[in-house]
Design a protein around this motif. Structure first.
Motif, short mmCIF file in Angstrom:
data_model
loop_
_atom_site.label_atom_id
_atom_site.label_comp_id
_atom_site.label_asym_id
_atom_site.label_seq_id
_atom_site.Cartn_x
_atom_site.Cartn_y
_atom_site.Cartn_z
N UNK A 52 0.80 -1.23 0.00
CA UNK A 52 0.00 0.00 0.00
C UNK A 52 0.83 1.28 0.00
N UNK A 53 2.01 1.24 0.62
CA UNK A 53 2.80 2.46 0.73
C UNK A 53 4.09 2.44 -0.09
N UNK A 54 4.60 1.26 -0.43
CA UNK A 54 5.83 1.19 -1.21
C UNK A 54 5.59 0.73 -2.65
N UNK A 55 4.39 0.22 -2.94
CA UNK A 55 4.08 -0.20 -4.31
C UNK A 55 4.80 -1.45 -4.74
N UNK A 56 5.17 -2.31 -3.78
CA UNK A 56 5.89 -3.54 -4.10
C UNK A 56 4.92 -4.70 -4.16
N UNK A 57 4.96 -5.44 -5.27
CA UNK A 57 4.08 -6.61 -5.41
C UNK A 57 4.52 -7.68 -4.42
N UNK A 58 3.57 -8.22 -3.70
CA UNK A 58 3.87 -9.33 -2.79
C UNK A 58 2.63 -10.19 -2.71
N UNK A 59 2.83 -11.49 -2.61
CA UNK A 59 1.71 -12.43 -2.71
C UNK A 59 0.84 -12.47 -1.45
N UNK A 60 1.32 -11.92 -0.34
CA UNK A 60 0.56 -12.01 0.91
C UNK A 60 -0.78 -11.29 0.79
N UNK A 61 -1.81 -11.86 1.42
CA UNK A 61 -3.14 -11.25 1.41
C UNK A 61 -3.22 -10.26 2.57
N UNK A 62 -3.48 -8.97 2.23
CA UNK A 62 -3.51 -7.94 3.28
C UNK A 62 -4.91 -7.38 3.49
N UNK A 63 -5.92 -8.00 2.87
CA UNK A 63 -7.28 -7.47 2.96
C UNK A 63 -7.69 -7.27 4.41
N UNK A 64 -8.07 -6.03 4.72
CA UNK A 64 -8.61 -5.74 6.04
C UNK A 64 -7.59 -5.56 7.14
N UNK A 65 -6.27 -5.63 6.84
CA UNK A 65 -5.31 -5.55 7.94
C UNK A 65 -5.43 -4.24 8.71
N UNK A 66 -5.48 -3.10 7.97
CA UNK A 66 -5.53 -1.82 8.65
C UNK A 66 -6.91 -1.53 9.22
N UNK A 67 -7.86 -2.42 8.98
CA UNK A 67 -9.17 -2.29 9.62
C UNK A 67 -9.15 -2.85 11.03
N UNK A 68 -8.09 -3.61 11.37
CA UNK A 68 -7.94 -4.14 12.73
C UNK A 68 -7.36 -3.05 13.63
N UNK A 69 -7.34 -3.28 14.93
CA UNK A 69 -6.85 -2.29 15.89
C UNK A 69 -5.47 -2.70 16.39
N UNK A 70 -4.54 -1.73 16.53
CA UNK A 70 -3.27 -2.04 17.18
C UNK A 70 -3.47 -2.27 18.67
N UNK A 71 -2.40 -2.66 19.36
CA UNK A 71 -2.51 -3.02 20.78
C UNK A 71 -3.07 -1.88 21.63
N UNK A 72 -2.71 -0.64 21.29
CA UNK A 72 -3.16 0.47 22.13
C UNK A 72 -4.60 0.88 21.85
N UNK A 73 -5.25 0.17 20.91
CA UNK A 73 -6.66 0.44 20.63
C UNK A 73 -6.89 1.64 19.75
N UNK A 74 -5.82 2.33 19.32
CA UNK A 74 -5.97 3.51 18.48
C UNK A 74 -5.94 3.16 17.00
N UNK A 75 -5.23 3.97 16.23
CA UNK A 75 -5.10 3.75 14.80
C UNK A 75 -3.64 3.45 14.45
N UNK A 76 -3.42 3.06 13.20
CA UNK A 76 -2.09 2.63 12.79
C UNK A 76 -1.19 3.78 12.35
N UNK A 77 -1.70 4.99 12.20
CA UNK A 77 -0.92 6.08 11.62
C UNK A 77 0.40 6.32 12.36
N UNK A 78 0.34 6.39 13.70
CA UNK A 78 1.56 6.65 14.48
C UNK A 78 2.57 5.51 14.32
N UNK A 79 2.07 4.29 14.29
CA UNK A 79 2.97 3.14 14.11
C UNK A 79 3.64 3.17 12.74
#
Length: 542
Positions: free
Chosen positions: A154-181
């Motif tokens: 999503x950010x580097x434009x590199x093709x990779x076979x891993x399925x990332x659907x919905x990853x950023x829809x999950x919550x990090x440990x602190x319960x916030x958003x992923x932007x700071x991470x």
């Protein structure tokens, strides 16, 4: 530029700063900011300064890496658009130089082909190697390793076979958003890639246009220090935004030499005389007053002076003190606008056509990008015929000094392994004035048609479904410029929601506002057009 004059003190400052840092152990990050009006020579100063740094430190057998990029108006809402390019340079990703390697040029508008990464250990592609490095950073940060694939795609434009659907829809440990991470991740990745080098130079043209997330990365790298990173940047604006950051640099770090600001002034009369002599290949004593007055219409702006002198060089074979020959010399030089129009008019129609398409694509463009547009707008479906014609046109433009070819490295410039007929070039307009003049000569309808062709071509290649934000934002921009509001807004809604999921609310609002503006009666108005089609009304409401 062999006709470059002046700016010796500024280049000496760059060289001295770089040498001090390279000789230190884990030197604190330093920033040099060059400001000045458009055309005063900021970019040219940076190019010559970087070349001096390269030569000096190579002679001293120092391990130095220089990465140079321009922040673009169209990428201000693309998260990490500048830092992405920097990181990929640090990772050693190089442009696709073969036409067949870059046949999907639109998939990466910066001219790189991620599928053609260098192979590392046996059985591993370059994309896999980069993924492994990113996974290591995930483990350091104690975040899910799936984040590595999400960032790659999503950010580097590199093709990779891993399925990332919905990853950023999950919550990090602190319960916030992923932007700071994400900021922390990019900072770690860049600092890691700098270890083992005596110096890493990050050069950014037009830093006032840099996206917000890249800003945050730069700020954090500066705060952490000890990475032996020198940031050279230019801006035509003196008000750069991020006021608190720049005030802190000026007030707290000018004395300790971690921050230098250079406000470029106009060239002096003596420097203009020297530039005239060098460009025309004569001694300064042989430059008459009338000739110097013609050059002085540039008002001390090097970019304007260069255009004037190049035209004089074409029309005058020598300057002599002989009074009879002086009378034959032109009494006055045309205005700058006239000079540019004369140069464009003198081009063959096929060359003008190729340059017009390139100008619409952007300040920089790939040969393959132009070929794709020509192939879809002509009756000749043979791509090889378009490749040959485009190569011939761009060769003519190179000889005329309208564009220059970009290279990733000195090795690329002298690489003989790729036959000329298979070489994909990345071209940049020599002067922004040339590009803007070309665009003014194009009918608005033709501009819209070319933007539509580019958007349709990218969509046909499946790039509208790409995970890469930059690719999709470029498609959306082409749809907007083509007047296709429904297509642009549909894509904008998807991108905006993904930004919200990550916590990039500022970018999401920017995307939504950009879409809403398409329905306004005027660019500076909030009044919405009447009688919109039903599908567009639904998109506008959403």
């Amino acid at each position: 530029n062999p006709n470059f004059v002046g700016r010796n003190d500024e280049i000496e400052l760059f060289q001295k700063t770089a040498t001090e840092m390279a000789n230190a152990f884990h030197a604190p990050t330093r920033i040099c900011l060059v400001t000045g009006v458009g055309g005063i020579g900021k970019s040219l100063l940076m190019i010559h300064g970087l070349e001096r740094i390269r030569k000096t430190l190579r002679c001293a057998k120092k391990n130095v890496l220089v990465t140079k990029h321009s922040a673009r108006d169209g990428d201000t809402l693309v998260p990490f658009s500048v830092m992405r390019a920097v990181l990929l340079d640090l990772f050693g990703v190089r442009s696709a130089r073969r036409i067949d390697d870059a046949s999907s040029a639109f998939s990466n508008p910066s001219g790189r082909s991620w599928r053609q990464l260098d192979v590392g250990s046996e059985g591993k592609t370059g994309a896999d190697r980069i993924h492994d490095r990113l996974v290591g950073i995930c483990k350091e940060m104690e975040v899910p390793v799936e984040m590595a694939a999400a960032i790659s795609q999503q950010f580097l434009g590199i093709d990779h076979s891993a399925d990332i659907n919905g990853f950023f829809g999950t919550k990090p440990k602190d319960g916030g958003k992923w932007a700071a991470s994400l900021v922390d991740f990019m900072v770690r990745a860049i600092r890691r890639s700098c270890y083992g080098r005596d110096l890493t130079v990050i050069a950014v043209d037009d830093i006032d246009k840099i996206d917000n997330m890249s800003w945050k990365v730069l700020e954090k790298i500066f705060e952490l220090g000890d990475s032996s990173v020198l940031v050279l940047c230019t801006s035509r604006r003196f008000d750069l935004g991020r006021t608190e950051f720049w005030e802190t640099l000026r007030n707290d770090h000018s004395r300790n030499k971690r921050f230098h600001q250079i406000d470029l002034d106009f060239l002096t009369d003596d420097e203009m005389r020297r530039m005239t002599a060098i460009t025309l290949g004569v001694s300064e004593d042989n430059i008459n007053h009338r000739m110097l007055q013609n050059v002085m219409q540039s008002q001390g702006l090097p970019q304007h002076a260069t255009l004037i002198l190049e035209e004089l060089h074409r029309t005058l074979t020598s300057i002599r003190e002989d009074e009879e020959e002086e009378e034959d010399a032109p009494n006055e030089c045309p205005t700058l606008t006239q000079l540019i129009l004369q140069r464009i008019d003198a081009l063959h129609p096929s060359v003008r056509n190729v340059l017009t398409i390139g100008a619409i694509v952007g300040h920089s463009f790939d040969l393959v990008e132009v070929v794709e547009v020509l192939r879809h707008t002509s009756n000749d479906p043979n791509p090889y015929a378009h490749i040959r014609r485009t190569q011939a046109a761009l060769s003519s433009a190179l000889e005329s000094g309208i564009v220059q070819e970009e290279y990733d490295s000195d090795e690329d410039q002298h690489d003989k392994s790729i036959p000329p007929e298979w070489r994909n070039g990345v071209y940049t307009f020599e002067h922004e004035l040339l590009r803007s003049t070309l665009l003014k000569l194009v009918l608005e309808e033709r501009k819209r048609n070319i933007h539509q062709t580019i958007a349709e071509t990218m969509e046909a290649q499946g790039l509208g479904k790409s995970k890469d934000f930059m690719t999709r934002m470029r498609i959306m921009a082409h749809w907007k410029s083509s007047g296709s509001r429904a297509q642009a807004s549909s894509l904008g809604l998807t991108i905006g929601q993904e930004f919200v999921d990550i916590g990039l609310n500022e970018q999401a609002i920017g995307v939504y506002e950009g879409c809403v503006e398409m329905w306004c009666t005027r660019r500076d108005s909030d009044e919405i057009e009447n009688d919109l089609p039903k599908d567009e009304v639904e998109l506008l409401i959403k």
